[in-house]
Design an enzyme around this catalytic site. Structure first.
Site, PDB file in Angstrom:
ATOM      1  N   GLU A  12       0.803  -1.217   0.000  1.00 54.36           N
ATOM      2  CA  GLU A  12       0.000   0.000   0.000  1.00 54.36           C
ATOM      3  C   GLU A  12       0.841   1.276   0.000  1.00 54.36           C
ATOM      4  O   GLU A  12       0.312   2.357  -0.262  1.00 54.36           O
ATOM      5  CB  GLU A  12      -0.953  -0.006   1.198  1.00 54.36           C
ATOM      6  CG  GLU A  12      -2.002  -1.098   1.112  1.00 54.36           C
ATOM      7  CD  GLU A  12      -2.867  -1.203   2.356  1.00 54.36           C
ATOM      8  OE1 GLU A  12      -4.046  -1.598   2.219  1.00 54.36           O
ATOM      9  OE2 GLU A  12      -2.374  -0.912   3.468  1.00 54.36           O
ATOM     10  N   GLY A  78     -12.776  -2.855   1.858  1.00 56.70           N
ATOM     11  CA  GLY A  78     -13.862  -3.673   1.344  1.00 56.70           C
ATOM     12  C   GLY A  78     -15.106  -2.821   1.162  1.00 56.70           C
ATOM     13  O   GLY A  78     -15.526  -2.112   2.081  1.00 56.70           O
ATOM     14  N   VAL A 153     -13.430  -8.804   7.297  1.00 58.59           N
ATOM     15  CA  VAL A 153     -14.861  -9.075   7.150  1.00 58.59           C
ATOM     16  C   VAL A 153     -15.090  -9.933   5.913  1.00 58.59           C
ATOM     17  O   VAL A 153     -15.019  -9.446   4.779  1.00 58.59           O
ATOM     18  CB  VAL A 153     -15.658  -7.757   7.066  1.00 58.59           C
ATOM     19  CG1 VAL A 153     -17.144  -8.057   6.888  1.00 58.59           C
ATOM     20  CG2 VAL A 153     -15.421  -6.910   8.313  1.00 58.59           C
ATOM     21  N   MET A 174      -9.221  -2.011   8.385  1.00 55.79           N
ATOM     22  CA  MET A 174      -8.697  -2.437   9.677  1.00 55.79           C
ATOM     23  C   MET A 174      -7.814  -1.416  10.402  1.00 55.79           C
ATOM     24  O   MET A 174      -7.218  -1.770  11.416  1.00 55.79           O
ATOM     25  CB  MET A 174      -7.928  -3.753   9.507  1.00 55.79           C
ATOM     26  CG  MET A 174      -8.792  -4.900   9.023  1.00 55.79           C
ATOM     27  SD  MET A 174      -7.884  -6.473   8.809  1.00 55.79           S
ATOM     28  CE  MET A 174      -7.442  -6.852  10.514  1.00 55.79           C
ATOM     29  N   GLU A 175      -7.740  -0.177   9.924  1.00 51.03           N
ATOM     30  CA  GLU A 175      -6.887   0.812  10.599  1.00 51.03           C
ATOM     31  C   GLU A 175      -7.517   2.193  10.797  1.00 51.03           C
ATOM     32  O   GLU A 175      -7.131   2.918  11.720  1.00 51.03           O
ATOM     33  CB  GLU A 175      -5.567   1.021   9.825  1.00 51.03           C
ATOM     34  CG  GLU A 175      -4.632  -0.142   9.790  1.00 51.03           C
ATOM     35  CD  GLU A 175      -4.970  -1.153   8.705  1.00 51.03           C
ATOM     36  OE1 GLU A 175      -4.691  -2.346   8.890  1.00 51.03           O
ATOM     37  OE2 GLU A 175      -5.538  -0.738   7.654  1.00 51.03           O
ATOM     38  N   ASP A 198     -12.384  -5.405  -2.748  1.00 52.51           N
ATOM     39  CA  ASP A 198     -13.433  -6.426  -2.842  1.00 52.51           C
ATOM     40  C   ASP A 198     -14.730  -5.773  -2.400  1.00 52.51           C
ATOM     41  O   ASP A 198     -14.713  -4.761  -1.702  1.00 52.51           O
ATOM     42  CB  ASP A 198     -13.107  -7.653  -1.977  1.00 52.51           C
ATOM     43  CG  ASP A 198     -12.826  -7.283  -0.532  1.00 52.51           C
ATOM     44  OD1 ASP A 198     -13.701  -7.519   0.311  1.00 52.51           O
ATOM     45  OD2 ASP A 198     -11.726  -6.762  -0.240  1.00 52.51           O
TER      46      ASP A 198
END
EC number: 3.2.2.9
Length: 231
Positions: A12, A78, A153, A174-175, A198
């Site tokens: 990333e 996501g 998830v 997640m951050e 996704d």
């Protein structure tokens, strides 16, 4: 202005790191900081590591030791908004934890004790992100609520939980909420700009790992455009 940029994983931040001029590298507390100039702007690029604790540690160091004026969070997410497809962009208006629950004490779902229910992104940075998007005519973008948890998830049950408690959510990752909470506590402006890797309830011929490099390309292009506008 010194611009802080945060990505969790090597994939990333790699594109941005390769474009930094006068690059210097410092590693501390499991975080790697790349300092130099990017498109003429002073930047500190942080590879924080995955998850909320790693992100909070890195963001604290980024603000307290590297003295950045604003924070941009980049990377993948996501998608939950039905209009999103792989490679599209999400821009945060607010960020919440989806895995925090102290409702027994009267707080909202996702609200940490003694913290606001949502962390509000800086309006000027949101506007800059939207301006940066005009250079990417092939990308669709949605602005709104991004939710964070120390959970990848991937089950219908977790997706349904998030949709039930956070019906306006456009994306999960997640951050971001840890970054946003840290910025809130330091009174540092932030925005989250991520590319979709996704989409919930949509079939894809590519796996997360396969699409991550393409998501990184989209999010990095957004950040490069933003840095040019902010410098």
């Amino acid at each position: 202005m010194k611009i802080g940029i945060i990505g969790a994983m090597e994939q990333e931040v790699a594109i941005l790191k390769d474009k930094i001029e006068g690059l210097s590298t410092v590693t501390k507390a499991g975080c790697t900081f790349y300092t130099g100039t990017l498109n003429g702007a002073d930047v500190v690029l942080l590879q924080s590591g995955i998850g909320k604790v790693a992100a909070a540690v890195g963001t604290t160091l980024l603000i307290a030791e590297h003295n950045v004026d604003v924070v941009l969070n980049t990377g993948s997410a996501g998608g939950f908004d039905s209009s999103l497809n792989l490679g599209d962009v999400v821009i945060s208006t607010e960020v919440r934890h989806h895995d925090a629950d102290v409702t027994a004490f009267g707080y909202e779902m996702g609200q940490m004790a003694q913290q606001p229910a949502a962390f509000i992104a800086d309006e000027k940075l949101i506007t800059t992100a939207e301006q940066a998007l005009t250079e990417m005519s092939d990308k669709h973008a949605v602005r709104g609520l991004i939710c964070t948890g120390d959970v990848f998830v991937c089950t219908p049950e977790r997706q349904e939980f998030i949709r039930t408690h956070f019906p306006s959510v456009i994306a999960v990752e997640m951050e971001a909420s840890a970054i946003a909470q840290t910025c809130h506590q330091f009174n540092t402006p932030f925005v989250v700009v991520r590319a979709i890797s996704d989409v919930a309830d949509k079939e894809s011929p590519m796996s997360f790992d396969e699409f991550l490099p393409l998501a990184a390309q989209s999010s990095s292009e957004m950040v490069l455009n933003m840095v040019t506008l902010l410098k």
